[in-house]
Design an enzyme around this catalytic site. Sequence first.
Site, PDB file in Angstrom:
ATOM      1  N   THR A  41       0.815  -1.215   0.000  1.00  0.00           N
ATOM      2  CA  THR A  41       0.000   0.000   0.000  1.00  0.00           C
ATOM      3  C   THR A  41       0.844   1.257   0.000  1.00  0.00           C
ATOM      4  O   THR A  41       0.464   2.269  -0.595  1.00  0.00           O
ATOM      5  CB  THR A  41      -0.943   0.003   1.217  1.00  0.00           C
ATOM      6  OG1 THR A  41      -1.795  -1.138   1.149  1.00  0.00           O
ATOM      7  CG2 THR A  41      -1.795   1.264   1.256  1.00  0.00           C
ATOM      8  N   TYR A  55      -7.935   0.793  -3.753  1.00  0.00           N
ATOM      9  CA  TYR A  55      -6.781   1.278  -4.507  1.00  0.00           C
ATOM     10  C   TYR A  55      -6.030   0.077  -5.064  1.00  0.00           C
ATOM     11  O   TYR A  55      -6.319  -1.084  -4.726  1.00  0.00           O
ATOM     12  CB  TYR A  55      -5.850   2.105  -3.603  1.00  0.00           C
ATOM     13  CG  TYR A  55      -5.434   1.362  -2.356  1.00  0.00           C
ATOM     14  CD1 TYR A  55      -4.330   0.521  -2.357  1.00  0.00           C
ATOM     15  CD2 TYR A  55      -6.180   1.467  -1.185  1.00  0.00           C
ATOM     16  CE1 TYR A  55      -3.969  -0.188  -1.223  1.00  0.00           C
ATOM     17  CE2 TYR A  55      -5.827   0.770  -0.050  1.00  0.00           C
ATOM     18  CZ  TYR A  55      -4.720  -0.057  -0.072  1.00  0.00           C
ATOM     19  OH  TYR A  55      -4.381  -0.771   1.055  1.00  0.00           O
ATOM     20  N   SER A  88       1.610  -7.666  -0.473  1.00  0.00           N
ATOM     21  CA  SER A  88       2.293  -8.572   0.451  1.00  0.00           C
ATOM     22  C   SER A  88       1.558  -9.877   0.710  1.00  0.00           C
ATOM     23  O   SER A  88       2.164 -10.842   1.168  1.00  0.00           O
ATOM     24  CB  SER A  88       2.579  -7.870   1.776  1.00  0.00           C
ATOM     25  OG  SER A  88       1.405  -7.648   2.516  1.00  0.00           O
ATOM     26  N   THR A 121       1.123  -4.255   4.248  1.00  0.00           N
ATOM     27  CA  THR A 121       0.824  -4.497   5.661  1.00  0.00           C
ATOM     28  C   THR A 121       0.241  -5.883   5.938  1.00  0.00           C
ATOM     29  O   THR A 121       0.279  -6.349   7.076  1.00  0.00           O
ATOM     30  CB  THR A 121      -0.159  -3.443   6.198  1.00  0.00           C
ATOM     31  OG1 THR A 121      -1.354  -3.453   5.413  1.00  0.00           O
ATOM     32  CG2 THR A 121       0.472  -2.060   6.175  1.00  0.00           C
ATOM     33  N   ASP A 122      -0.297  -6.568   4.919  1.00  0.00           N
ATOM     34  CA  ASP A 122      -0.970  -7.836   5.180  1.00  0.00           C
ATOM     35  C   ASP A 122      -0.047  -8.891   5.786  1.00  0.00           C
ATOM     36  O   ASP A 122      -0.461  -9.650   6.667  1.00  0.00           O
ATOM     37  CB  ASP A 122      -1.598  -8.382   3.895  1.00  0.00           C
ATOM     38  CG  ASP A 122      -2.921  -7.696   3.573  1.00  0.00           C
ATOM     39  OD1 ASP A 122      -3.376  -6.876   4.391  1.00  0.00           O
ATOM     40  OD2 ASP A 122      -3.497  -7.978   2.512  1.00  0.00           O
ATOM     41  N   LYS A 194      -0.912  -6.992  12.771  1.00  0.00           N
ATOM     42  CA  LYS A 194      -1.952  -6.143  12.184  1.00  0.00           C
ATOM     43  C   LYS A 194      -3.291  -6.520  12.818  1.00  0.00           C
ATOM     44  O   LYS A 194      -3.705  -7.675  12.756  1.00  0.00           O
ATOM     45  CB  LYS A 194      -2.002  -6.334  10.671  1.00  0.00           C
ATOM     46  CG  LYS A 194      -2.967  -5.396   9.961  1.00  0.00           C
ATOM     47  CD  LYS A 194      -2.888  -5.591   8.453  1.00  0.00           C
ATOM     48  CE  LYS A 194      -3.826  -4.632   7.723  1.00  0.00           C
ATOM     49  NZ  LYS A 194      -3.752  -4.799   6.249  1.00  0.00           N
ATOM     50  N   GLU A 314      -5.448 -27.774  28.392  1.00  0.00           N
ATOM     51  CA  GLU A 314      -6.373 -28.095  27.306  1.00  0.00           C
ATOM     52  C   GLU A 314      -6.015 -29.415  26.614  1.00  0.00           C
ATOM     53  O   GLU A 314      -6.886 -30.227  26.335  1.00  0.00           O
ATOM     54  CB  GLU A 314      -6.445 -26.971  26.252  1.00  0.00           C
ATOM     55  CG  GLU A 314      -6.911 -25.628  26.778  1.00  0.00           C
ATOM     56  CD  GLU A 314      -8.367 -25.630  27.224  1.00  0.00           C
ATOM     57  OE1 GLU A 314      -9.092 -26.565  26.846  1.00  0.00           O
ATOM     58  OE2 GLU A 314      -8.759 -24.703  27.945  1.00  0.00           O
TER      59      GLU A 314
END
Length: 357
Positions: A41, A55, A88, A121-122, A194, A314
């Site tokens: 981006t 975009y 990305s 950013t992904d 993120k 767990e």
Amino acid sequence: MHISSPISRRWFAGVVLSALSAVAMAQAAQPHVVVLATGGTIAGAGASAANSATYAAAKVPVDKLLAGLPELSSVAKVSGEQVFQIASESFTNEHLLKLGQRVSALSKQPDVDGIVITHGTDTLEETAYFLSLVVHTTKPIVVVGSMRPGTALSADGALNLYDAVSVAASKDAAGKGVLVTMNDEIQSGRDVSKTINIKTEAFKSQWGPLGMVVEGKNYWFRAPVKRHTMNSEFNIDDIKALPAVDIVYGYSNMNTTGIEAYGKAGVKALVHAGTGNGSVAAQAVDSLKALRAQGVQIVRSARVPDGFVLRNAEQPDDKYDWVVAHDLRPQKARILAMVALTKTNDSKELQRIFWEY
């Protein structure tokens, strides 16, 4: 201005040469920061200034990105390289290896003081964590992106990049591992994730930022304690390929199709992104145990954004010979598992690595 006498002309020439020499010395004294551009981006463009979320990513080359930020010249001597030009989410293991090798090579150059990687950013957090595990240097490495393209109103990329170069050029950022600068915060590449897709304050760590960068000055509040960079036992110079590691997601009414498919595909490790404390649905336990019996490492992680997975809570991890991911989210557990498997396939060693990194 008219200078008539020879003495005056010599005096004036001396003043000019001194001034030019002072400028040259000032420029030579500046730290040299290399910006490696990979797309995303921060290099994106929208159809209009009102398009902040719609975009095309990876459109602006690094030379134009840097030329659009002349303020960088007051911070450092900056040079740029276009390593990739992709969004990305399309990063592969091969991209990680190529980028890591380039960062490693640059970090060895005596004329390079810091490195900045512009990134979508992904998957920015995954690349940052990978670099922190495999690049041996104390020089600052800063990964940066933006949530809005440069064409948008209130675009955040320019300031994020300015901050990244500023941090990479600063001596007090050395030895702190790979950093991420977004939204004025300096985050650890290991801890940050993120957390939202439509706000500029998208990157957060449950343990908090390492510091802030404001008008080119760093303010530090904590330091990373997990092993990284110079203290890592892994080195990108020795890694030629990364083993296959994948992620399977836990949810209510989960079936075992994904687990069995990954097993047939030949994964070396499978990260289970469980609910809550890395919980595993009853119907999935036998399938994971069967994979482990075939030699596939099982890493129990959690899909929740914060907290950490407790060993032998767990699920009886000791009994099943499984590994827990501690506080690493599934996508980062995958990165560490890949890197760790280049050295060992012993589950106890893998668990040690997950505690230490």
